[in-house]
Structure formats: structure tokens, C-alpha cells
Design a protein around this motif. Sequence first.
Motif, PDB file in Angstrom:
ATOM      1  N   LEU A  31     -24.933 -48.662 -21.853  1.00  0.00           N
ATOM      2  CA  LEU A  31     -24.444 -49.124 -23.223  1.00  0.00           C
ATOM      3  C   LEU A  31     -25.665 -49.797 -23.946  1.00  0.00           C
ATOM      4  O   LEU A  31     -26.126 -49.805 -25.161  1.00  0.00           O
ATOM      5  CB  LEU A  31     -23.132 -50.123 -23.237  1.00  0.00           C
ATOM      6  N   GLU A  47     -25.478 -41.716 -23.920  1.00  0.00           N
ATOM      7  CA  GLU A  47     -24.072 -41.515 -24.306  1.00  0.00           C
ATOM      8  C   GLU A  47     -23.513 -40.254 -23.729  1.00  0.00           C
ATOM      9  O   GLU A  47     -22.112 -40.499 -23.301  1.00  0.00           O
ATOM     10  CB  GLU A  47     -24.125 -41.224 -25.808  1.00  0.00           C
ATOM     11  N   ARG A  54     -22.385 -41.319 -20.124  1.00  0.00           N
ATOM     12  CA  ARG A  54     -21.330 -42.245 -20.272  1.00  0.00           C
ATOM     13  C   ARG A  54     -20.002 -41.611 -20.690  1.00  0.00           C
ATOM     14  O   ARG A  54     -18.940 -41.983 -19.912  1.00  0.00           O
ATOM     15  CB  ARG A  54     -21.530 -43.264 -21.578  1.00  0.00           C
ATOM     16  N   ARG A  55     -19.912 -40.497 -21.634  1.00  0.00           N
ATOM     17  CA  ARG A  55     -18.653 -39.808 -21.651  1.00  0.00           C
ATOM     18  C   ARG A  55     -18.384 -38.985 -20.647  1.00  0.00           C
ATOM     19  O   ARG A  55     -17.041 -38.816 -20.255  1.00  0.00           O
ATOM     20  CB  ARG A  55     -19.082 -38.878 -22.880  1.00  0.00           C
TER      21      ARG A  55
END
Lengths: 484, 246
Positions: free
Chosen positions: B59, B83, B86-87
Amino acid sequence: MLALRVTRSARPAVQVRRLLVTAASAGTGFLLLSTLGYALGHPWASASAVLRLAWCVVPLAATAYLATAVARTDPGTRPRPGLAAIGLGPARLMAVSATTTALSSVLGSLLALLVFLHLRGDLTGLPFDGVRWEFLAPDQPLPLPGALTLLSLTPLTCSTAVALMLRPRDTVLATRAATRTLGRVGRQAAKAAGGRGGARGRAGSAPTRGGTGGPEDASRLPVSPPGSRPAADGHPAAGHRPAEGDALPAAGAGPTEADARLNGAGPTQADGRADGAAPRPAPPRPSPTALPWGAALLAAGLAVEAYAGGGATAAGLRLPGGLHGPGAALLGWTLTALGLALAGPGLTHLCGRLLQSAHPGAVRLLAGRGLMEEATRIGRPVGVLCAVASGAYAMAALGTDSATAGPLTVLGGLVVAGCALATLGTAAVEARQARAETTAALVRLGAPATALRGAAALRAGALLALFVPLTALVAELASVPLAG
Amino acid sequence: MEAPPDNDVLWARSLHFTHRDGSPALGGVSIGVREGEVLAVSGPRGSGKTTLLSCLSGLTRAERGEIWFNSAPLHTLGPVARERLRRDRFGWIDPAPLLVPELNVWENAALPLMLRGTSRRRAKAAALEWLDRLDVGDRARLRPHELTQAERQRVCIARALAPAPAVLFADEPTAPLHRADRAHVLRTLTTAARSHGITVVLATHDPETAAVADRTVCLLDGRRVHTVHLPPVGESEGRAACSLSA
């Protein structure tokens, strides 16, 4: 002084919004002054002067509308725990907000006065001295009290509107609103608690929620329409209600949040922490119910316009009361505009409902439900903008064969249209501020930025797809009988 | 460059992080998370737990130090790649249940799956299954504001578990709950993670919460410590003077 400091130390975007209020106020002030000038130049035509003054109500209302929207999004005048602790509760913040608004609109009025005097030739040595429009009344001395009275109208209206909108509500109202919306939950809690007073505890803790929450909580609530404002005001009022001391977790969150604030390293972290301390989702706003009224007013307005214009063709159906002529046309326009403004939220809600229907994916779901949630906030300015646009369209359609619009008509139209547009933009900013927390949570989940942007674009597209044809239709219907 | 050990799914070395206002958050934290374990990161408030978790999950970007996930460097990835990672591989539970208020419970739980492109029907099935497992299946059609806080937090856990992440980051998931709810939430979280082989990194300042973990890493003032020696809270004069009985 605090209002000045708050005004000075704001971000550029906020200053731009305040400058918009200043500009709108300047435009309105100039219109009011030119009414005075016209009256000075034509002392025998009092009816016409009064009519001109009456027309100034429209830009005045638009300016006040913009001022309230800007005040709602103003981050400087939002209830904050730190400020409440030093005695700046909602009431004082309302005063600060009203002063800030008055400041920007007084600035605009002064600007209008300067320009007016300059155009009259009272202030020499600058370009455009030679303009000698009749409404400037260049040969008469300007009565200062009259001018100042007219000029004070805009700041007074704007400040009063802002103060009324942000006025601190009684917690009784908040309790009533909370029990109404939380009724089912309260009953469930009572059932779960086995009659240990669970319902009372929950209902009692409801109004304090906004208070014990962090700045996000406060920012989420006040931006909503007046109905949910009181929840944010529960904060300083919590002291008046000792019974809430035992109302469990919400009350206990205060000190931990304060700890977090002390421990938190950066402001962002502190905010995130405080946010984590007592987050209760606010109950959703009720879905708009004014759609039938709006539709009825719209239809009535169109009918009045049709009767007003179509006297020759529909002689047999002429109303006995004599609803015809320009007065009836004006009445029809007003009714139509009011109907559009009333129907705006309902139509937006409908738009969102349609958008999320029939097995939606993530983007369509987020876009549609967001639109349904923000229907009141976004829909009203959209409706007003549509009303303005349809009015402008009809005027343009009529203006082709009648006399060309004078500078004052153009200025008034610009002020009204600019205010409607700026209000819509401000409402969009407000909605984004209110949803910032949810958006941040979605980003932490790993929602791609493209999906969020796509949802926003879909929302805008759906609104355009619904409202542009509607506006065109209304404008066409309104202008047909007048032109014929 | 030393390769990370094979059994560590996530591995960080000497992470440094300073907040934008200059306050220090992490000062050289090294940590290794083994496959399938529940690792507690404990420490008092302000010791850098949340910062460590957000650095590990990509993050925020650490100023210095390395982070490896499945033997691939995470600290060199750009924001878009982080990102996506993370997803697709990570889950995140906030200290407070932040649900999307306008979606109902099962839609909230299915949202990460739908954002990954799973079909609506399969996402709904998975979400409902997880909601059932976490005892909020009967609330699936309600909106978040109609639930109690503990139920909302369980929905958040279902939302984080539904996409079956490789690593689940839980930042004080039980902070806003009472002790009974706290135990329930923790039990469901750890049971679900163990039965599905999900690695959990759990930040907590509560020793009871840390007890459910397989291993505990202590942080203090942004550094990893093995023994926490804080001065005992003594009875000072001010306390005695302030007490009601005195």
C-alpha cells in the motif's frame, strides 16, 4: 478574525469556489444596480422598474444556492473535535461559515459597485469610459443609500441562507431521525439483548455517533441535506445528555481516539486511526419522493404555456380565467423550472436504479448504487441546471425573431447559468468528499483505479443520457406554443 | 543479493519508513512470514504495526529495505503492478469495518471477486458461502447500517477471505469490538485461514489476540524487539492524590 484566518489559509480549490461566489455576487449586484439606474433614468415607469427588480430575484436565488453549496463543501467550517474542545461548536462554526460567505459576497458587491461607477463615468482615467447605456443613468447622481441597500441584498441573502442551512439542530430532532431510520435495528438489538435495555442503549447512542467519530465522520454527515446534519451536532451536545454516558462502545471511543491523535505520527495516520476508532455507517438517506410532484408541476407548467400561447388554435378550450399572455407564459416557465428541479433527485435515483439493474458487474453496481445514494445531493443541482438550460433554449428560440437580448439579459443569463453549473460542480465535489472514506477502503481492497474512474464516468454518462433528451424535450415543448 | 528462504512466502529486510511530516515510523524492521502461518505483529499503539503492514502489502512504499513475495521483489514494483498484486494475491482487513454503504452485505463480500473479473453468479456463490461460514449468512440481503458492528466486521472478514488471497493482512481486526465478539471474530478468522492455507499477518496490541497466532513478532517504536522491557507503571504521588478513596 477567525473567519478571516480560516478564509486565508485554504487550498486553491476552496478559494476558487469562494471566488465563484464572489463572481456570482458581483453579477447579481451589477444587475441590481442597473435596476436602480433604470429607475433613476425613467422615474415615470415605475411598473417596468419593479418588473426589472423582480427579475433580479432569479440571479439572487441562484447566487444564494451557489453560496450554500460552497459553504457545505468548505473544509474550514466543518465541525472538528479540536475546535469543539476549545468552544467552537456548531453554532460558532455556523457563524464563521456565514461570515466567510458574507466576506466573499461583499467583495463581489463592491466589485459590482466599482464597475458600475466606472461604467457611468464617475471613476475616470480607465478604459471603457465612453459606454453610455441608458440603464447606467449617467446624468443623474447615484443615491448612495439606495445603492448600498441594493448591494447589501446579496450578502444578506447568502449569509442568511448559509446560516439557516448550517444551523445547529436540536438533538431531539437527531434522536427522532435516528430512531426512525434505526427502528428495525433497534428492535433487533432489543431482541438480541433479551430485554436488557438493548434498544434504549442503541437508540441513545445513535445521536452521539457523529460526535464521537473523527473528522471523517463529521465530514460525512454535514454535507448531507439538513435531515442528517444533527448527527454531527450531537458532538458538543453530548455533554447535555448524561444518560448517554452508559451507552456503550460509541461513548468509550472518545479517549482512545484522543490517544490515537496524540500518538499518531502524521496527520494522515492520525485521521485514519481516528476513523478506525468509531466508524458507524450513517443510515442511508431516504430515497427522494418528490418525483410525482415534480412531474405534476412540469406537466402543469407545460399546459399553462400551451394555453398561454395557443389561443388562436385552441379557441374552444380557452380557460375562462384568461390564462394567456406573457404573464401566463412566465407562470408556465416558472412551474416547469420548479417541476424539473423537484423531479431531479427522483430522476437521478431512477437513473441509478436502471444502471444497476439486470445482473450488474462491479463497475455498474458501484456506479448505479452510488447514483441512488447521491440522488438528493446530485439530482437537485442537475434538475436546476436542466431548468436553466431549457429556459435558455426556449429564450434562444424565441429571441431569433424578437428583439436581440440586451447586455443585462445576457449578464443575468450568464449569472444564472454559471451559478447552476458551479453548484453542480460543487455538489459533485461534496459527493466525492463524502465518499472519500469508502473510496479509500476500496483502494485498500485493491480496486483498480480504472474501475473507480469507470464507475464515475458511467454515472456521468447515465445522467447525461437521461437529462439531455429530457431538457431538450421540455425546452421544445415549452417553446412550441410561444413561437406559434 | 541473498535469496529469501524457501518457506517464507513474504520476507522483508531492514525496512525504513518515515512519515511525510518527518515522524519516524519504521527503523530497520526485518521480518519473515512463513507459508500458511498466522503471524501476529504486536506492540503498543504507535509502534509502527500499521505502517509495517501497509509496507508489506504494497500500500505504501518503504523508503529503504527490501520486500520479497514468493521470491519476487515487491519493493521494485511500480504502483500499478503493486495494485494488481494487491488485488490478486493479498487481502486486507481494516481496524474498522469499512463497507460500501450503498451495497448490501453479499454484494460487499462479492465485490473484490467481481473487481477481479469473476462472473456475478460465482462471486455471489462464494460470498454467500463465506458469509454462512462466518455466521452472517442470514444477513446477506441487509445493508451495512442495519448490522451490528461485530457483524459488519465479520462481513469484512468474509470480503477479505472470499477471493482466497495468498496473504491476508489484518490490521487490528478486533479493535472496535467487545471481548465476546472479539474472541468469536478471531476464532472464525484463524480457523478459516488455517483450513484454507491462507497466510495471515495480524497486527494487534492485545496479548490475548496475539495468543491465537502461531508466532508473534514484537515491535516497539518502529523496531523489532524480542523482549519488551517497559518501565512498570509505578504509583506516583499524583495518582494517589487523585484517587477518590484518598
